[in-house]
Design a protein around this motif. Sequence first.
Motif, PDB file in Angstrom:
ATOM      1  N   PRO A 106       0.578  -1.210  -0.227  1.00  0.00           N
ATOM      2  CA  PRO A 106      -0.078  -0.035   0.015  1.00  0.00           C
ATOM      3  C   PRO A 106       0.602   1.053  -0.271  1.00  0.00           C
ATOM      4  CG  PRO A 106      -0.892  -1.757   1.836  1.00  0.00           C
ATOM      5  CD  PRO A 106       0.286  -2.044   1.282  1.00  0.00           C
ATOM      6  N   PHE A 107       2.086   1.348   0.750  1.00  0.00           N
ATOM      7  CA  PHE A 107       2.619   2.911   0.632  1.00  0.00           C
ATOM      8  C   PHE A 107       3.188   2.616  -0.308  1.00  0.00           C
ATOM      9  CE2 PHE A 107       2.469   1.043   4.894  1.00  0.00           C
ATOM     10  CZ  PHE A 107       2.100   1.867   5.799  1.00  0.00           C
ATOM     11  N   PHE A 108       3.755   1.642  -1.195  1.00  0.00           N
ATOM     12  CA  PHE A 108       4.573   1.816  -2.567  1.00  0.00           C
ATOM     13  C   PHE A 108       3.344   2.051  -3.887  1.00  0.00           C
ATOM     14  CE2 PHE A 108       6.275  -3.256  -2.142  1.00  0.00           C
ATOM     15  CZ  PHE A 108       7.353  -2.263  -1.064  1.00  0.00           C
ATOM     16  N   ALA A 109       2.325   1.836  -3.866  1.00  0.00           N
ATOM     17  CA  ALA A 109       1.214   2.353  -4.794  1.00  0.00           C
ATOM     18  C   ALA A 109       0.929   3.487  -3.994  1.00  0.00           C
ATOM     19  CB  ALA A 109       0.301   1.851  -4.513  1.00  0.00           C
ATOM     20  N   VAL A 110       0.651   4.814  -2.834  1.00  0.00           N
ATOM     21  CA  VAL A 110       0.253   5.775  -2.471  1.00  0.00           C
ATOM     22  C   VAL A 110       1.270   6.437  -3.145  1.00  0.00           C
ATOM     23  CG1 VAL A 110      -0.038   7.342  -0.438  1.00  0.00           C
ATOM     24  CG2 VAL A 110      -1.278   4.774  -0.403  1.00  0.00           C
ATOM     25  N   GLY A 111       2.900   6.127  -2.088  1.00  0.00           N
ATOM     26  CA  GLY A 111       4.101   7.360  -2.597  1.00  0.00           C
ATOM     27  C   GLY A 111       4.306   7.338  -4.283  1.00  0.00           C
ATOM     28  N   ALA A 112       3.917   6.367  -5.101  1.00  0.00           N
ATOM     29  CA  ALA A 112       4.211   6.119  -6.781  1.00  0.00           C
ATOM     30  C   ALA A 112       2.973   7.148  -7.071  1.00  0.00           C
ATOM     31  CB  ALA A 112       3.849   4.837  -7.148  1.00  0.00           C
ATOM     32  N   ILE A 113       1.704   7.302  -6.993  1.00  0.00           N
ATOM     33  CA  ILE A 113       1.032   7.836  -6.793  1.00  0.00           C
ATOM     34  C   ILE A 113       1.352   8.844  -7.219  1.00  0.00           C
ATOM     35  CG2 ILE A 113      -1.634   9.247  -6.818  1.00  0.00           C
ATOM     36  CD1 ILE A 113      -2.444   5.741  -6.165  1.00  0.00           C
ATOM     37  N   LEU A 114       1.931   9.757  -5.200  1.00  0.00           N
ATOM     38  CA  LEU A 114       1.871  11.033  -5.515  1.00  0.00           C
ATOM     39  C   LEU A 114       3.018  11.178  -6.182  1.00  0.00           C
ATOM     40  CD1 LEU A 114       1.041  11.317  -1.714  1.00  0.00           C
ATOM     41  CD2 LEU A 114      -0.027  12.136  -3.112  1.00  0.00           C
ATOM     42  N   ALA A 115       4.191  11.228  -5.973  1.00  0.00           N
ATOM     43  CA  ALA A 115       5.192  11.393  -6.573  1.00  0.00           C
ATOM     44  C   ALA A 115       4.963  11.639  -8.365  1.00  0.00           C
ATOM     45  CB  ALA A 115       6.730  10.108  -6.628  1.00  0.00           C
ATOM     46  N   SER A 116       4.318  10.499  -8.361  1.00  0.00           N
ATOM     47  CA  SER A 116       3.988  10.445 -10.093  1.00  0.00           C
ATOM     48  C   SER A 116       3.479  11.915 -10.382  1.00  0.00           C
ATOM     49  CB  SER A 116       3.145   9.437 -11.016  1.00  0.00           C
ATOM     50  OG  SER A 116       4.199   8.259 -10.973  1.00  0.00           O
ATOM     51  N   ILE A 117       2.412  12.324  -9.539  1.00  0.00           N
ATOM     52  CA  ILE A 117       2.124  13.620  -9.541  1.00  0.00           C
ATOM     53  C   ILE A 117       2.454  14.584  -9.744  1.00  0.00           C
ATOM     54  CG2 ILE A 117      -0.155  15.576  -8.675  1.00  0.00           C
ATOM     55  CD1 ILE A 117      -2.200  12.931  -7.882  1.00  0.00           C
ATOM     56  N   ALA A 118       3.706  15.223  -8.658  1.00  0.00           N
ATOM     57  CA  ALA A 118       4.584  15.586  -8.262  1.00  0.00           C
ATOM     58  C   ALA A 118       5.354  16.180  -9.432  1.00  0.00           C
ATOM     59  CB  ALA A 118       5.342  16.183  -7.261  1.00  0.00           C
ATOM     60  N   LEU A 119       5.418  14.771 -10.124  1.00  0.00           N
ATOM     61  CA  LEU A 119       6.808  14.641 -11.518  1.00  0.00           C
ATOM     62  C   LEU A 119       6.264  15.875 -12.640  1.00  0.00           C
ATOM     63  CD1 LEU A 119       7.912  11.545 -11.011  1.00  0.00           C
ATOM     64  CD2 LEU A 119       9.565  13.689 -11.386  1.00  0.00           C
ATOM     65  N   PHE A 120       4.760  15.435 -12.708  1.00  0.00           N
ATOM     66  CA  PHE A 120       4.078  16.434 -13.665  1.00  0.00           C
ATOM     67  C   PHE A 120       3.654  18.205 -13.623  1.00  0.00           C
ATOM     68  CE2 PHE A 120       3.546  11.991 -15.429  1.00  0.00           C
ATOM     69  CZ  PHE A 120       2.920  12.123 -17.073  1.00  0.00           C
ATOM     70  N   ILE A 121       3.502  18.168 -12.276  1.00  0.00           N
ATOM     71  CA  ILE A 121       4.109  19.424 -12.020  1.00  0.00           C
ATOM     72  C   ILE A 121       4.944  19.808 -11.797  1.00  0.00           C
ATOM     73  CG2 ILE A 121       3.048  20.940 -10.406  1.00  0.00           C
ATOM     74  CD1 ILE A 121       0.272  19.372  -9.661  1.00  0.00           C
ATOM     75  N   MET A 122       5.817  19.440 -11.480  1.00  0.00           N
ATOM     76  CA  MET A 122       7.210  20.690 -11.299  1.00  0.00           C
ATOM     77  C   MET A 122       7.699  21.102 -12.310  1.00  0.00           C
ATOM     78  SD  MET A 122       9.849  21.391  -9.550  1.00  0.00           S
ATOM     79  CE  MET A 122      10.529  20.045  -7.777  1.00  0.00           C
ATOM     80  N   PRO A 123       7.701  20.763 -13.603  1.00  0.00           N
ATOM     81  CA  PRO A 123       8.593  21.004 -14.589  1.00  0.00           C
ATOM     82  C   PRO A 123       7.455  22.563 -15.478  1.00  0.00           C
ATOM     83  CG  PRO A 123       7.282  19.497 -14.990  1.00  0.00           C
ATOM     84  CD  PRO A 123       7.419  19.218 -13.873  1.00  0.00           C
ATOM     85  N   ASN A 124       6.358  22.583 -14.666  1.00  0.00           N
ATOM     86  CA  ASN A 124       4.914  23.407 -14.676  1.00  0.00           C
ATOM     87  C   ASN A 124       5.007  24.245 -13.922  1.00  0.00           C
ATOM     88  OD1 ASN A 124       3.826  22.546 -18.241  1.00  0.00           O
ATOM     89  ND2 ASN A 124       3.752  20.206 -16.978  1.00  0.00           N
ATOM     90  N   SER A 125       5.480  24.468 -12.803  1.00  0.00           N
ATOM     91  CA  SER A 125       5.497  25.317 -11.947  1.00  0.00           C
ATOM     92  C   SER A 125       5.933  26.979 -12.292  1.00  0.00           C
ATOM     93  CB  SER A 125       6.248  25.373 -10.559  1.00  0.00           C
ATOM     94  OG  SER A 125       6.746  23.957 -10.177  1.00  0.00           O
ATOM     95  N   PRO A 126       4.498  27.363 -12.488  1.00  0.00           N
ATOM     96  CA  PRO A 126       4.871  29.266 -12.591  1.00  0.00           C
ATOM     97  C   PRO A 126       5.171  29.674 -11.613  1.00  0.00           C
ATOM     98  CG  PRO A 126       1.937  28.662 -11.384  1.00  0.00           C
ATOM     99  CD  PRO A 126       3.225  27.115 -11.501  1.00  0.00           C
ATOM    100  N   GLU A 127       5.814  29.507 -10.583  1.00  0.00           N
ATOM    101  CA  GLU A 127       6.867  30.403  -9.065  1.00  0.00           C
ATOM    102  C   GLU A 127       7.366  29.276  -8.952  1.00  0.00           C
ATOM    103  OE1 GLU A 127       5.800  33.197  -9.454  1.00  0.00           O
ATOM    104  OE2 GLU A 127       4.542  33.663 -10.563  1.00  0.00           O
ATOM    105  N   LEU A 128       8.736  30.352  -8.132  1.00  0.00           N
ATOM    106  CA  LEU A 128       9.169  29.361  -7.372  1.00  0.00           C
ATOM    107  C   LEU A 128       8.792  28.791  -6.544  1.00  0.00           C
ATOM    108  CD1 LEU A 128      13.124  28.684  -6.910  1.00  0.00           C
ATOM    109  CD2 LEU A 128      12.809  31.181  -5.531  1.00  0.00           C
TER     110      LEU A 128
END
Length: 444
Positions: free
Chosen positions: A88-110
């Motif tokens: 369960p921890f594998f899955a939850v961490g992977a979902i959250l990390a993948s969301i962050a990986l998609f958002i990070m390079p599209n960050s509008p501000e520092l």
Amino acid sequence: MESVSITSEKPRLSFWQIWNMSFGFLGIQFGFALQNANVSRIFETLGADKESLPILWLAAPVTGLLVQPIIGYYSDRTWSPRWGRRRPFFAVGAILASIALFIMPNSPELWVAAGMLWLMDGSINISMEPFRAFVGDMLPGDQRTVGFAMQSFFIGIGAVIASCLPYIFTNWIGMSKTPAPGEIPDSVKWSFYIGGIAFLSAVMWTVFNSKEYPPEDLELLKKQNKEKGIFGGLAESFMGIFKMPKTMVQLAFVQFFSWFALFSMWIYTTAAVTEHVYGTTDTSSALYNEGADWVGICFGVYNGVAALAAFLLPLLAKKVGRRMTHLIALFCGAAGLISIFFINDPDFLILSMIGVGIAWASILSIPYALLSTALPAEKMGYYMGVFNFFIVIPQIVAAGLLGFILKNFFGNDAIYALIVGGAAMILAGLLSLLVNDKDEVKVS
């Protein structure tokens, strides 16, 4: 899979079973490699100055310091008949990390990018820490070196592929190298998108293709959870550093100096190579950027070497024992770091990175194999989380201390940080001989 509790003698697993239970690390390393290679670039593009970068980067070790022991503690106390203990921890961490990986390079501000680093690193830790305990849960003592080596193999492969993605997008696919001011390059964006997909896919492969053994006494587990409560569990997590088994204390010193050396390399290799080998400190010059690009290739080399060495180290450990294997590997890493001082031809840096790659493979596997044999099975995740203090603490110390050492003793010449790192690896290798290894004669 036969019904076996985690405290019982475990059956040996096949190569492909070990492969499946370790495959998630391929995705985890996609996240780490993209983070390590590109986050400073993203921060600077969004307006961060060089003086603020170390502060922004402290998110990574501080997050690990907070998250890993908590996740370890609670993963020990989780059980689902369908999803098991760690998955369960594998899955939850992977979902959250993948969301962050998609958002990070599209960050509008520092501040958004900084927040995504916290989320990304915390999520990676949620997935990664239980993976270490997973090997101890599922494998008998004489297969654990192989299990951790398999994880090291996937770490190496993931790092090489992820590190090359921006280069592939710009040089093979033809994406632009010169984005508009304040814009993240498309090559970085698409690298993070691929990383997010790879992270989630690889981790979920392990989730769906692995099984887990139930706790020996499920009713006792429920009773302990009820008695401890949330806050009791948190307090016990952070007090674990004062209750470490003897072998864990011995390994803590080995880990501290090993990771101090690694962080000296990660922080200062670019500055050391561009100044000492290429002879420039002008960050806007073509020569500096050529040297910085070559450092990326060198880092890919040491990760590739680590992926191969991960399968050779168990064979060496079978002959000379795990402690001596770790000493040999760390000495190779020390030689690699110190040798950079004597190199004038950039091509010879590849030889230095071979030594570093051997050490990296061992650091990612041997200490965990040694530790897993000394821990009670019912607290495997908890102690693995506490053990990771000795990964994040040296990172904080290195970030704060190395700059002072260079400024006051070495005239701000970055090459000496690598020599200090090499000396730390030698000390870590010698300290590894003092570690108790209960299974040394049974290693395979």
